[in-house]
Design a protein around this motif. Structure first.
Motif, short mmCIF file in Angstrom:
data_model
loop_
_atom_site.label_atom_id
_atom_site.label_comp_id
_atom_site.label_asym_id
_atom_site.label_seq_id
_atom_site.Cartn_x
_atom_site.Cartn_y
_atom_site.Cartn_z
N HIS A 44 2.78 -11.07 4.79
CA HIS A 44 1.50 -11.73 5.01
C HIS A 44 1.04 -11.57 6.45
CE1 HIS A 44 -1.16 -15.21 5.91
NE2 HIS A 44 -1.70 -14.86 4.75
N ALA A 45 1.96 -11.75 7.40
CA ALA A 45 1.62 -11.60 8.81
C ALA A 45 1.24 -10.16 9.13
CB ALA A 45 2.80 -12.05 9.68
N PHE A 46 1.93 -9.21 8.53
CA PHE A 46 1.66 -7.79 8.74
C PHE A 46 0.26 -7.41 8.27
CE2 PHE A 46 1.89 -3.54 6.60
CZ PHE A 46 1.93 -2.75 7.74
N VAL A 47 -0.11 -7.87 7.09
CA VAL A 47 -1.44 -7.55 6.55
C VAL A 47 -2.53 -8.28 7.33
CG1 VAL A 47 -2.92 -7.73 4.51
CG2 VAL A 47 -0.55 -7.00 4.27
N ALA A 48 -2.26 -9.54 7.71
CA ALA A 48 -3.25 -10.32 8.46
C ALA A 48 -3.54 -9.70 9.82
CB ALA A 48 -2.76 -11.76 8.62
N ALA A 49 -2.54 -9.06 10.42
CA ALA A 49 -2.69 -8.51 11.76
C ALA A 49 -3.33 -7.12 11.79
CB ALA A 49 -1.31 -8.44 12.44
N ASP A 50 -3.47 -6.48 10.64
CA ASP A 50 -3.98 -5.12 10.60
C ASP A 50 -4.99 -4.99 9.46
OD1 ASP A 50 -4.46 -2.41 10.54
OD2 ASP A 50 -2.37 -1.80 10.39
N SER A 51 -6.26 -4.94 9.80
CA SER A 51 -7.30 -4.88 8.77
C SER A 51 -7.20 -3.62 7.92
CB SER A 51 -8.69 -4.97 9.41
OG SER A 51 -8.89 -3.88 10.31
N ASN A 52 -6.59 -2.58 8.46
CA ASN A 52 -6.42 -1.35 7.67
C ASN A 52 -5.54 -1.58 6.44
OD1 ASN A 52 -7.97 0.44 9.25
ND2 ASN A 52 -6.29 0.66 10.72
N GLN A 53 -4.64 -2.58 6.54
CA GLN A 53 -3.77 -2.89 5.41
C GLN A 53 -4.50 -3.68 4.32
OE1 GLN A 53 -0.93 -1.36 5.28
NE2 GLN A 53 -1.23 -0.60 7.37
N GLN A 54 -5.75 -4.01 4.58
CA GLN A 54 -6.57 -4.71 3.60
C GLN A 54 -7.57 -3.76 2.95
OE1 GLN A 54 -8.07 -8.45 5.37
NE2 GLN A 54 -6.41 -8.27 6.88
N ARG A 55 -7.22 -2.48 2.95
CA ARG A 55 -8.06 -1.46 2.33
C ARG A 55 -7.18 -0.62 1.39
NH1 ARG A 55 -10.61 0.59 8.09
NH2 ARG A 55 -11.74 -1.33 8.58
N GLY A 56 -7.77 -0.15 0.32
CA GLY A 56 -7.02 0.72 -0.60
C GLY A 56 -6.29 -0.07 -1.67
N GLU A 57 -5.86 0.64 -2.69
CA GLU A 57 -5.17 0.01 -3.81
C GLU A 57 -3.77 -0.44 -3.42
OE1 GLU A 57 -6.79 -0.73 -6.57
OE2 GLU A 57 -8.54 0.17 -5.58
N CYS A 58 -3.35 -1.60 -3.90
CA CYS A 58 -2.07 -2.18 -3.50
C CYS A 58 -1.18 -2.46 -4.72
CB CYS A 58 -2.29 -3.49 -2.75
SG CYS A 58 -3.26 -3.33 -1.23
N VAL A 59 0.11 -2.23 -4.53
CA VAL A 59 1.12 -2.63 -5.51
C VAL A 59 2.14 -3.48 -4.77
CG1 VAL A 59 2.81 -1.87 -7.21
CG2 VAL A 59 0.82 -0.43 -6.72
N LEU A 60 2.45 -4.64 -5.33
CA LEU A 60 3.48 -5.52 -4.76
C LEU A 60 4.67 -5.55 -5.71
CD1 LEU A 60 1.41 -8.59 -3.51
CD2 LEU A 60 2.99 -7.27 -2.11
N VAL A 61 5.86 -5.31 -5.15
CA VAL A 61 7.09 -5.43 -5.93
C VAL A 61 7.85 -6.62 -5.38
CG1 VAL A 61 9.18 -4.31 -6.75
CG2 VAL A 61 7.15 -2.93 -6.26
N LEU A 62 8.05 -7.61 -6.22
CA LEU A 62 8.73 -8.84 -5.82
C LEU A 62 10.19 -8.78 -6.26
CD1 LEU A 62 8.08 -11.76 -4.70
CD2 LEU A 62 7.89 -12.44 -7.10
#
Length: 275
Positions: free
Chosen positions: A199-217
């Motif tokens: 969460h901190a990584f994505v919040a700190a870099d707007s580029n990580q809020q672009r493009g299709e995402c897959v989350l593996v939990l």
């Protein structure tokens, strides 16, 4: 059912290209997207649009064409069709009509992300897209939080940050996960860490809020068993019909288990049932 690349065009198989060239018609999720892909490979096969809102009616029309001897190739915008994409209704309609269904395997964001996650739980659950609204999403996550499986989510870029925030809130900040973004593309990101770190990584870099995402939990940690829980299948129906002491006494007669063990477990079960 023809898999197309999820990003890198080098992942297109020669078999898939042959099928698309030889088909009588290609059923595409978005003909504009697929048209660019076909143009790159010099494929001129006619296309029809098969999307969520017209899938049932179009499936019947396409199956009629198949029954007349035509070959229909189904593709989605990227990856393997019918996985969080249109295609399943066409397949079901074809099966019902006795028309052969032939999968042409290839790229899939699901298997690509799982292979890059590195979690060792032997089972995985593909969940796809969570609900777009936070309240509904949290309710879904609450039902999933204790499952002993790796869980794979797809998420839209404009929701990835709030989705991660809900994951932290419901599942806890220390739960391990892997964020896979823009898989196989130029700006591919594969990041493993705790949910709080992601969460901190994505919040700190707007580029990580672009493009299709897959989350593996990662799978939930195994919960310690309560003492005497192996007798739950015996105690529960007895407690439903008898007072606690009588239920325990009968359970002791049936199982020959220690009375103190059964009594303590019965108290726990009764308390849980009352709450």
């Amino acid at each position: 059912m023809v898999a197309t690349p999820i990003g890198n065009r080098g992942d297109f198989t020669s078999r898939a290209l042959d099928v698309l060239r030889q088909a009588d018609v290609i059923a595409a999720e978005d003909t504009r997207v697929t048209g660019l892909l076909l143009k790159h490979y010099g494929i001129s096969t006619p296309m029809v649009s098969l999307r969520e809102h017209n899938e049932r009616g179009m499936a019947e029309k396409l199956v009629s064409r198949m029954q007349a001897g035509e070959v229909v190739a189904q593709v989605s915008d990227a990856g393997t069709p019918a996985i969080s994409d249109p295609g399943a209704v066409l397949v079901a309609t074809a099966h019902a009509a006795g028309v052969p269904v032939v999968p042409i395997p290839g790229a899939s964001a699901l298997t690509t992300a799982l292979s890059a996650a590195g979690f060792t739980a032997p089972h995985a659950l593909f969940y796809g897209f969570l609900q777009p609204k936070s309240g509904q999403r949290k309710a879904e996550l609450a039902q999933l939080q204790a499952l002993p499986f790796q869980i794979v989510f797809y998420e839209a870029p404009h929701r990835i940050l709030e989705c991660l925030a809900d994951l932290v809130e419901v599942l806890g900040p220390s739960r391990e996960a892997v964020l896979c973004r823009e898989l196989t593309k130029t700006f591919e990101t594969i990041r493993r860490g705790s949910l709080a770190e992601l969460h901190a990584f994505v919040a700190a870099d707007s580029n990580q809020q672009r493009g299709e995402c897959v989350l593996v939990l990662d799978a939930a940690a195994a919960q310690p068993k309560a003492a005497g829980d192996e007798y739950d299948s015996l105690l529960l129906p007895l407690l439903a019909e008898l007072p606690l002491k009588q239920a325990v006494a009968l359970a002791v007669q049936i199982s020959s288990a220690p009375r103190n063990l059964l009594y303590e477990r019965a108290l726990q079960l009764k308390k849980a049932g009352d709450t």
